[in-house]
Design a protein around this motif. Structure first.
Motif, PDB file in Angstrom:
ATOM      1  N   GLY A 263       0.821  -1.203   0.000  1.00 16.19           N
ATOM      2  CA  GLY A 263       0.000   0.000   0.000  1.00 16.19           C
ATOM      3  C   GLY A 263       0.853   1.251   0.000  1.00 16.19           C
ATOM      4  O   GLY A 263       2.088   1.163   0.084  1.00 16.19           O
ATOM      5  N   PRO A 264       0.222   2.415  -0.041  1.00 16.83           N
ATOM      6  CA  PRO A 264      -1.227   2.590  -0.108  1.00 16.83           C
ATOM      7  C   PRO A 264      -1.779   2.156  -1.460  1.00 16.83           C
ATOM      8  O   PRO A 264      -1.176   2.423  -2.498  1.00 16.83           O
ATOM      9  N   ASP A 265      -2.949   1.467  -1.401  1.00 17.94           N
ATOM     10  CA  ASP A 265      -3.556   0.999  -2.635  1.00 17.94           C
ATOM     11  C   ASP A 265      -3.971   2.195  -3.479  1.00 17.94           C
ATOM     12  O   ASP A 265      -4.153   3.300  -2.991  1.00 17.94           O
ATOM     13  N   LYS A 266      -4.145   1.940  -4.792  1.00 17.24           N
ATOM     14  CA  LYS A 266      -4.401   3.030  -5.757  1.00 17.24           C
ATOM     15  C   LYS A 266      -5.767   3.690  -5.558  1.00 17.24           C
ATOM     16  O   LYS A 266      -6.758   3.040  -5.258  1.00 17.24           O
ATOM     17  N   ASP A 267      -5.804   4.986  -5.832  1.00 19.17           N
ATOM     18  CA  ASP A 267      -6.970   5.826  -5.549  1.00 19.17           C
ATOM     19  C   ASP A 267      -8.278   5.389  -6.215  1.00 19.17           C
ATOM     20  O   ASP A 267      -9.336   5.410  -5.598  1.00 19.17           O
ATOM     21  N   CYS A 268      -8.208   5.009  -7.489  1.00 16.68           N
ATOM     22  CA  CYS A 268      -9.466   4.736  -8.199  1.00 16.68           C
ATOM     23  C   CYS A 268      -9.996   3.330  -7.924  1.00 16.68           C
ATOM     24  O   CYS A 268     -11.018   2.943  -8.481  1.00 16.68           O
ATOM     25  N   GLY A 269      -9.304   2.575  -7.065  1.00 19.77           N
ATOM     26  CA  GLY A 269      -9.810   1.251  -6.696  1.00 19.77           C
ATOM     27  C   GLY A 269     -10.762   1.374  -5.512  1.00 19.77           C
ATOM     28  O   GLY A 269     -10.349   1.243  -4.365  1.00 19.77           O
ATOM     29  N   TYR A 270     -12.030   1.620  -5.794  1.00 20.52           N
ATOM     30  CA  TYR A 270     -12.993   1.774  -4.696  1.00 20.52           C
ATOM     31  C   TYR A 270     -13.137   0.475  -3.900  1.00 20.52           C
ATOM     32  O   TYR A 270     -13.638   0.479  -2.782  1.00 20.52           O
ATOM     33  N   GLU A 271     -12.706  -0.627  -4.504  1.00 26.04           N
ATOM     34  CA  GLU A 271     -12.701  -1.899  -3.777  1.00 26.04           C
ATOM     35  C   GLU A 271     -11.636  -1.907  -2.682  1.00 26.04           C
ATOM     36  O   GLU A 271     -11.544  -2.857  -1.894  1.00 26.04           O
ATOM     37  N   GLY A 272     -10.831  -0.841  -2.626  1.00 27.23           N
ATOM     38  CA  GLY A 272      -9.779  -0.745  -1.616  1.00 27.23           C
ATOM     39  C   GLY A 272     -10.301  -0.899  -0.192  1.00 27.23           C
ATOM     40  O   GLY A 272      -9.572  -1.351   0.692  1.00 27.23           O
ATOM     41  N   VAL A 273     -11.567  -0.519   0.020  1.00 29.53           N
ATOM     42  CA  VAL A 273     -12.115  -0.653   1.387  1.00 29.53           C
ATOM     43  C   VAL A 273     -12.126  -2.121   1.825  1.00 29.53           C
ATOM     44  O   VAL A 273     -11.942  -2.427   3.014  1.00 29.53           O
ATOM     45  N   TYR A 274     -12.333  -3.025   0.867  1.00 31.19           N
ATOM     46  CA  TYR A 274     -12.296  -4.465   1.181  1.00 31.19           C
ATOM     47  C   TYR A 274     -10.859  -4.919   1.436  1.00 31.19           C
ATOM     48  O   TYR A 274     -10.584  -5.762   2.287  1.00 31.19           O
ATOM     49  N   LEU A 275      -9.954  -4.335   0.673  1.00 34.02           N
ATOM     50  CA  LEU A 275      -8.532  -4.635   0.842  1.00 34.02           C
ATOM     51  C   LEU A 275      -8.086  -4.240   2.253  1.00 34.02           C
ATOM     52  O   LEU A 275      -7.383  -4.981   2.936  1.00 34.02           O
ATOM     53  N   LYS A 276      -8.498  -3.054   2.658  1.00 34.89           N
ATOM     54  CA  LYS A 276      -8.141  -2.558   3.998  1.00 34.89           C
ATOM     55  C   LYS A 276      -8.750  -3.467   5.073  1.00 34.89           C
ATOM     56  O   LYS A 276      -8.078  -3.813   6.055  1.00 34.89           O
ATOM     57  N   ALA A 277      -9.990  -3.875   4.882  1.00 36.22           N
ATOM     58  CA  ALA A 277     -10.671  -4.710   5.874  1.00 36.22           C
ATOM     59  C   ALA A 277      -9.974  -6.056   6.052  1.00 36.22           C
ATOM     60  O   ALA A 277      -9.841  -6.553   7.170  1.00 36.22           O
ATOM     61  N   ILE A 278      -9.524  -6.617   4.930  1.00 32.65           N
ATOM     62  CA  ILE A 278      -8.966  -7.977   4.979  1.00 32.65           C
ATOM     63  C   ILE A 278      -7.467  -7.965   5.288  1.00 32.65           C
ATOM     64  O   ILE A 278      -6.982  -8.774   6.070  1.00 32.65           O
TER      65      ILE A 278
END
Lengths: 457, 210
Positions: A263-278
């Protein structure tokens, strides 16, 4: 490859908030991403002009002007730190030296502001994944692969702090799945073709990062779920497809972290919230300040879990206030100040929930970005033992959550959208449990796509 | 007189089996084949286009309707008298050199096809020479150029210059579109028109050809 993350990084939704990540990224200049401060991440691009050998001096002058403007604004508004992302344009990846020259110019100015004014900044370089088009013969050998890798190496050696990419493996199949709202094909493109591609691609990017002492940051489903999201936003496809697609994409994007990205994961990946959770990885997000690049239904909710706050991209044109990148920078800094003051006053959770509730009942993608919903669906995803299984689970759990939200009055969806939830559930049930069988079926059903270029047959 | 409403409704519903069944019934009833196409199949597709324009149908539903219409046309077409035309015109479409963005362009092509035009989609990263070759090979009346990047916009101008240099510019109308495009840019590079979306592009070429 077996999946690595089998538990959630967060079990308490009250810990799941913007600015804080379970695995913060500590940088050499003292900035800590996910350590409690939300940082602005500015992204900018060229105005109307061609990129050729002859115009490269003008191209570099444009980048120099843009970076001077945003750094000046950073100093003026006393930003505690900032990230600059340069998404290279195709000619600057087809010609790696041009991408390297851009890196040097941008980093040079960033260093100048650090020396003169103490401005802390980090540079994320994002070469274009040029592995598409008529000339492409193979995903992992040949000119396109070499150009991507040479640009990564060159950027890493010449000033990048983070490496990122918006990878496109499986995108040709996914485009068709979106146009035809074909969920099984989306599962195949993301959970099998896309994930396998990510493993090969990110293994290399992580190696390059380690060799050059830079940070392998992350990927994004830009070419995938963002396509569905924009199509849904324009009412070209059901919005619920975009929401399901977004969560499925989390499994693909997460492969970068499984391979060693931090990270930090890329900005336009709105799926990033799942990445952060897991995974606990910090994420960059974009929303209302990215309206300069594209419209969306997630302008506020996207900030609720962000560790960096981005504008997506803005071209270097003159506005009344200033040049557009400098204007975007100002907007980002003020948003971040507000978020960080809320944290300092102990109001982060209230701020998070205000952002969430201002968006999440109006659009299914906004709804599935609700922190409690993210943790619930993420908890289901990690039960899958393979990427294929996880992608299917992601789709099924999202359908279940969306339906329950409508019935409970938490989400407004018309009858036509509800009808499509039923259709997608049936489509999902048609997918066999056996990955090899499903792969064989999909190869047979899609003869115009030669998957041997992925070494899949 | 044959009642075409069932045939048109089957096209709107995207029900290929019913379209084929009703088209065959019309053929058996000795209905003029051109009338089956125009008053039954294309009439249904016109409703689809209008509904799509007001967000009443999704793209995949439009595609199903188009597939049903095409199946019906394929059934009837062998019965047409030589020279009878079943398309409104031929469009060559592609994303210009250096630009790999595909889906917006494909959407425009699909809407044109659904509206009765023959569409030759050249894909992405298409050179001026390739556009010229396709125009000549297909006797196209319209060329539609797409781009998504500020750094590939000027390739549209280059492409139009290639069309002129190779002597085909006078034979075609050139339209352009894409995220960074404006009417002013279109005027400046000598294009014949610009549209902001797929439905607008269909209206534009209809206007240009009439």
């Amino acid at each position: 490859m077996t999946v690595k993350f089998t538990e959630l990084a967060y079990t308490n939704v009250d810990e799941f908030v913007y600015g804080f990540a379970k695995k913060p990224v500590k940088c050499a200049n003292g900035m800590v991403i996910g350590g409690g401060t939300v940082y602005p991440e500015i992204n900018m691009t060229l105005p109307m002009m061609s990129i050729t050998e002859e115009t490269m001096p003008k191209v570099l002058a444009q980048y120099e002007e843009m970076i001077h403007g945003v750094c000046s604004m950073g100093v003026e508004l006393k930003v505690p730190g900032m990230i600059v992302e340069i998404e290279l344009l195709p000619p600057c990846t087809f010609n790696p030296q041009w991408g390297i020259d851009v890196t040097k110019v941008v980093k040079g100015v960033m260093k100048e502001y650090e020396t003169k004014f103490g401005l802390k900044s980090l540079l994320r370089m994002t070469p274009v994944d040029v592995r598409e088009g008529k000339a492409l013969k193979h995903m992992y050998k040949g000119a396109e692969w070499d150009q991507v890798m040479d640009t990564m190496k060159g950027c890493a050696a010449n000033g990048a702090d983070f490496l990122a990419i918006e990878s496109v493996g499986g995108k040709h199949l996914h485009d068709e799945s979106v146009m035809n709202i074909d969920l099984p094909k989306a599962v195949f493109s993301l959970g099998i073709v896309g994930c396998r591609d990510m493993i090969i691609l990110w293994d290399e990017i992580v190696k390059i990062s380690a060799a050059n002492n830079v940070i392998a940051s992350g990927d994004t489903a830009c070419g995938f779920a963002n396509t569905s999201m924009v199509m849904g936003h324009k009412n070209f496809i059901p919005k619920v497809f975009a929401a399901i697609d977004r969560v499925m994409c989390a499994v693909r994007t997460m492969v970068a972290v499984e391979c060693g990205a931090v990270g930090p994961d890329k900005d336009c990946g709105y799926e990033g919230v799942y990445l952060k959770a897991i995974t606990g990885t910090p994420i960059s997000m974009e929303g209302r300040v990215a309206a300069c690049a594209h419209s969306s239904a997630v302008g506020n909710v996207s900030l609720a879990l962000a560790d960096c706050w981005s504008n997506e991209s803005v071209e270097n044109v003159r506005l009344l206030g200033n040049m557009a990148p400098t204007v975007s920078m100002e907007q980002l800094i003020y948003d971040c100040r507000q978020m960080n003051v809320a944290t300092a006053k102990g109001l982060a959770l209230q701020m998070r929930d205000i952002l969430v509730e201002s968006d999440n009942k109006y659009d299914p993608t906004a709804y599935i970005m609700t922190p409690s919903v993210v943790l619930k669906i993420a908890g289901e995803i990690i039960k899958g033992k393979t990427h294929f299984e996880r992608t299917k689970i992601a789709a099924g759990a999202t359908i279940t959550e969306l339906r329950a939200a409508v019935l409970s009055g938490f989400l407004e969806l018309g009858p036509k959208e509800m009808k499509y939830l039923d259709i997608f559930e049936k489509q999902l049930k048609s997918i066999p449990a056996d990955e090899a069988q499903f792969t064989a079926d999909m190869i047979k059903a899609n003869p115009k796509h030669d998957l041997r270029m992925y070494d899949i047959s | 007189m044959f009642d075409f409403s069932g045939l048109s409704n089957a096209v709107i519903a995207g029900d290929e089996d019913v379209v084929l069944d009703l088209a065959q019934q019309a053929i058996n009833a000795k209905v003029d084949p051109l009338s089956i196409i125009n008053d039954g199949l294309i009439a249904g597709m016109n409703v689809v286009g209008a509904r799509f324009k007001v967000n009443d149908m999704y793209v995949p539903e439009v595609l199903m309707s188009a597939a049903a219409m095409k199946a019906g046309v394929a059934l009837v077409k062998p019965l047409l008298i030589s020279g009878e035309v079943t398309t409104k015109g031929t469009v060559v479409i592609g994303t210009v050199t250096g630009d790999l963005h595909d889906i917006g362009k494909s959407l425009v092509g699909m809407m044109m096809e659904c509206s009765g035009y023959a569409v030759i989609d050249l894909g992405v990263d298409v050179s001026g020479d390739d556009f010229v070759a396709a125009i000549k090979a297909n006797k196209a009346e319209i060329v539609a150029l797409s781009c998504m990047l500020t750094t590939t916009m000027l390739q549209m101008k280059t492409t139009i210059e290639v069309l002129a240099a190779q002597g085909v510019r006078k034979d075609v109308k050139v339209i352009i579109g894409g995220a960074p495009i404006t009417q002013e840019f279109s005027d400046n590079i000598g294009s014949d028109g610009y549209a902001t979306d797929a439905a607008g592009a269909v209206d534009l070429i209809t206007k240009l050809l009439n």
